[in-house]
Design a protein around this motif. Structure first.
Motif, PDB file in Angstrom:
ATOM      1  N   GLY A  50       0.823  -1.203   0.000  1.00 18.57           N
ATOM      2  CA  GLY A  50       0.000   0.000   0.000  1.00 18.57           C
ATOM      3  C   GLY A  50       0.857   1.252   0.000  1.00 18.57           C
ATOM      4  O   GLY A  50       2.013   1.237  -0.432  1.00 18.57           O
ATOM      5  N   GLN A  51       0.302   2.335   0.494  1.00 21.96           N
ATOM      6  CA  GLN A  51       0.963   3.642   0.450  1.00 21.96           C
ATOM      7  C   GLN A  51       1.159   4.217   1.840  1.00 21.96           C
ATOM      8  O   GLN A  51       0.357   3.951   2.732  1.00 21.96           O
ATOM      9  N   PRO A  52       2.217   5.019   2.047  1.00 28.03           N
ATOM     10  CA  PRO A  52       3.278   5.365   1.097  1.00 28.03           C
ATOM     11  C   PRO A  52       4.225   4.192   0.887  1.00 28.03           C
ATOM     12  O   PRO A  52       4.561   3.482   1.835  1.00 28.03           O
ATOM     13  N   SER A  53       4.651   3.991  -0.349  1.00 24.34           N
ATOM     14  CA  SER A  53       5.476   2.842  -0.687  1.00 24.34           C
ATOM     15  C   SER A  53       6.930   3.049  -0.262  1.00 24.34           C
ATOM     16  O   SER A  53       7.350   4.170   0.041  1.00 24.34           O
ATOM     17  N   ILE A  54       7.680   1.968  -0.292  1.00 23.68           N
ATOM     18  CA  ILE A  54       9.099   2.054   0.027  1.00 23.68           C
ATOM     19  C   ILE A  54       9.816   2.920  -1.003  1.00 23.68           C
ATOM     20  O   ILE A  54      10.695   3.727  -0.653  1.00 23.68           O
ATOM     21  N   GLN A  59      12.609   7.890  -2.292  1.00 20.76           N
ATOM     22  CA  GLN A  59      12.656   9.074  -3.146  1.00 20.76           C
ATOM     23  C   GLN A  59      12.593  10.343  -2.301  1.00 20.76           C
ATOM     24  O   GLN A  59      13.305  11.321  -2.572  1.00 20.76           O
ATOM     25  N   GLU A  60      11.772  10.328  -1.281  1.00 24.02           N
ATOM     26  CA  GLU A  60      11.660  11.486  -0.389  1.00 24.02           C
ATOM     27  C   GLU A  60      13.001  11.780   0.274  1.00 24.02           C
ATOM     28  O   GLU A  60      13.395  12.947   0.392  1.00 24.02           O
ATOM     29  N   LEU A  61      13.706  10.721   0.689  1.00 26.33           N
ATOM     30  CA  LEU A  61      15.018  10.908   1.301  1.00 26.33           C
ATOM     31  C   LEU A  61      16.042  11.374   0.266  1.00 26.33           C
ATOM     32  O   LEU A  61      16.855  12.260   0.537  1.00 26.33           O
ATOM     33  N   ALA A  62      15.994  10.781  -0.927  1.00 23.83           N
ATOM     34  CA  ALA A  62      16.931  11.169  -1.984  1.00 23.83           C
ATOM     35  C   ALA A  62      16.765  12.633  -2.356  1.00 23.83           C
ATOM     36  O   ALA A  62      17.753  13.344  -2.604  1.00 23.83           O
ATOM     37  N   ALA A 115      18.836  -0.590  -6.080  1.00 20.79           N
ATOM     38  CA  ALA A 115      19.690  -0.937  -7.211  1.00 20.79           C
ATOM     39  C   ALA A 115      19.171  -0.350  -8.522  1.00 20.79           C
ATOM     40  O   ALA A 115      19.948   0.066  -9.385  1.00 20.79           O
ATOM     41  N   LYS A 116      17.854  -0.297  -8.646  1.00 23.25           N
ATOM     42  CA  LYS A 116      17.249   0.164  -9.893  1.00 23.25           C
ATOM     43  C   LYS A 116      17.099   1.684  -9.962  1.00 23.25           C
ATOM     44  O   LYS A 116      17.370   2.296 -10.999  1.00 23.25           O
ATOM     45  N   LYS A 117      16.706   2.303  -8.859  1.00 24.45           N
ATOM     46  CA  LYS A 117      16.359   3.726  -8.867  1.00 24.45           C
ATOM     47  C   LYS A 117      17.401   4.624  -8.193  1.00 24.45           C
ATOM     48  O   LYS A 117      17.525   5.802  -8.551  1.00 24.45           O
TER      49      LYS A 117
END
Length: 343
Positions: free
Chosen positions: A98-102, A107-110, A143-145
């Motif tokens: 569900g949300q918020p996703s991992i 992304q928020e931290l990045a 690894a992907k993002k």
């Protein structure tokens, strides 16, 4: 720059069959939850379980849903806000399902410039269907993002002295003024095969009553051992007599051999054994959720009294209590100021 990602289980968007169905699909199609080949898992989940379960689960969620939303989400958000105020690092919150996703949390931290993440699964005991699936998904997304990001995870904290202390104090506080006959430690159940699959020795875990108390490297990843160890340490901290407590496992699915004894069966037997005043604590969870609020506080309560029980207390989880928040903050600060991962 360092940052923290708190991760809990997750919840449907609303207590309706329409929102429960995709949530259950994501959850039950996880290969670490129902660990059978994909086609068999799809047949079982999408061909059988999702035909009836969304309506049944939606009804259960409706019984415990708060005005603000899902209890697990609301409690996790409160915890997140409190932790965020007490640490200097960026802290984000995510759900495995569900949300918020991992991915959203990372992304928020990045976006804040974080390159070193402390991944904090909010599960005291290690299990394939909780801790491992979070670690695996987070690494896949990283690894992907986010290839330039590093992730350090918080290991299972089932036996950490400060966790045991705060859990024991929470139980003690809840029991003040309640003359209980018996304290039941009810943990979320898992299939027995999960225990054997996570046995790094491939030979130690026999689920025979002795392996969990025999020292072994397998214990680092053994959910059953860790449940018994949490119970042992809390009981020791509180000085509870051996004949006044027991341990069970709840929330099993039919068709497989799950960890025993089963909570519902044992609870129903207790009144005839002279246990009229029962207290139940659920240390597999740090946040109250469907399994604690509906399965235990409502259904187990009702069943206990139908079988002759008189008084039933469901002890709340640690939730966003200040002592628990302080423990979490201390662990984060230890990591933030150390060169090595949290141990």
């Amino acid at each position: 720059m360092k940052g923290v990602l708190l991760v809990n289980l997750g919840s449907p968007k609303s207590p309706t069959p329409e929102d429960v169905k995709p949530y259950l699909d994501e959850f039950l199609m996880d290969k670490y939850v129902i660990d059978v080949p994909f086609l068999l898992r799809a047949l079982l989940v999408r061909g059988i379980i999702l035909r009836k379960r969304p309506k049944e689960s939606a009804h259960a969620y409706q019984q415990i849903w708060w005005d603000e939303g899902s209890p697990l989400i609301v409690i996790s958000e409160r915890m997140h806000k409190k932790v965020n105020k007490k640490v200097e690092l960026p802290v984000s919150l995510a759900m495995r399902y569900g949300q918020p996703s991992i991915e959203t949390g990372l992304q928020e931290l990045a976006d804040k410039g974080v390159t070193e993440v402390l991944l904090f699964p909010l599960y005291p005991q290690y299990a394939m269907a909780s801790t491992l699936t979070i670690l695996k998904l987070a690494e896949e997304i990283r690894a992907k993002k986010f290839p330039n990001m590093t992730i350090t995870d918080v290991p299972a904290f089932y036996d950490k002295p400060d966790y045991i202390k705060v859990l024991a104090n929470s139980i003690k506080s809840s029991l003040e003024g309640y003359n209980y006959d018996h304290l039941l430690f009810s943990y979320h159940g898992i299939p027995e095969r999960h225990i054997r699959k996570t046995d790094v020795t491939k030979s130690h875990c026999k689920i025979d009553g002795s392996c969990c108390v025999t020292p072994s490297p397998a214990h680092k990843f053994c959910y059953r051992h860790q449940c018994y160890e949490t119970t042992r340490l809390v009981v020791k901290e509180l000085g509870i007599p051996e004949d006044k407590y027991s341990l069970t496992f709840q929330s099993r699915l039919s068709g497989d051999k799950w960890l025993e004894p089963y909570t519902d069966i044992e609870v129903n037997k207790m009144p005839e054994k002279g246990i009229k005043n029962l207290a139940v604590v659920t240390p597999a969870f740090v946040s109250d959720c469907l399994e604690t609020l509906e399965e235990i506080a409502m259904r187990a309560n009702e069943d206990f009294k139908e079988h002759g029980g008189e008084n039933f207390m469901a002890i709340p989880c640690l939730n966003d209590s200040d002592p628990w928040i302080d423990v979490v903050v201390n662990w984060i600060n230890e990591w933030a100021h150390a060169e090595k991962p949290v141990a």
